[in-house]
Design an enzyme around this catalytic site. Sequence first.
Site, PDB file in Angstrom:
ATOM      1  N   GLN A  78      -8.296  39.472   3.219  1.00 37.08           N
ATOM      2  CA  GLN A  78      -8.465  39.967   1.853  1.00 37.08           C
ATOM      3  C   GLN A  78      -9.944  40.171   1.550  1.00 37.08           C
ATOM      4  O   GLN A  78     -10.585  39.332   0.924  1.00 37.08           O
ATOM      5  CB  GLN A  78      -7.852  38.941   0.882  1.00 37.08           C
ATOM      6  N   PHE A  79     -10.512  41.288   2.006  1.00 42.49           N
ATOM      7  CA  PHE A  79     -11.944  41.519   1.805  1.00 42.49           C
ATOM      8  C   PHE A  79     -12.301  41.623   0.327  1.00 42.49           C
ATOM      9  O   PHE A  79     -13.432  41.356  -0.068  1.00 42.49           O
ATOM     10  CB  PHE A  79     -12.425  42.749   2.580  1.00 42.49           C
ATOM     11  N   THR A  80     -11.331  41.959  -0.523  1.00 40.07           N
ATOM     12  CA  THR A  80     -11.628  42.113  -1.945  1.00 40.07           C
ATOM     13  C   THR A  80     -11.971  40.791  -2.627  1.00 40.07           C
ATOM     14  O   THR A  80     -12.445  40.798  -3.762  1.00 40.07           O
ATOM     15  CB  THR A  80     -10.468  42.803  -2.698  1.00 40.07           C
TER      16      THR A  80
END
Length: 145
Positions: A78-80
């Site tokens: 989950q890079f966000t």
Amino acid sequence: MKIVVQRVTHASVKVDNKIVGEIEKGYLVLVGIKQSDTKERADYLVRKLCNLRVFEDENDKMNLSLKDVNGKLLIVSQFTLYGDCSDGNRPSFIEAARPEEAIPLYEYFCEQCENNGIEVQKGIFGADMKVELLNDGPVTIIIEK
């Protein structure tokens, strides 16, 4: 690294309408990796995650770990989690690690969880994933190192 841990009664992740990971009782774990992250940080988070005691015991106290309840992990990249909205309304993801750095560390994190004797299901790094879950409690813990 940052992880968001959600205690779930069940969770799944789909890619192209096909389930690629699914668990019953356990944790859905969203993993964010930033540029400066290391295996040492991953090891710290693995220890915290695998020993986190947020399942109820016979006295309804959060006192049991994932291992105590034979729980499983669904780990989703989950890079966000490293989206920065402090300047304007459109998040900047400049802190997030590039895939060539993040993928090996994500895989390492998952392997270390498995090495702790916990069954691990995963999403597909970088894919457009649809995550479904039933958050139990709700219980959501954020851990960062």
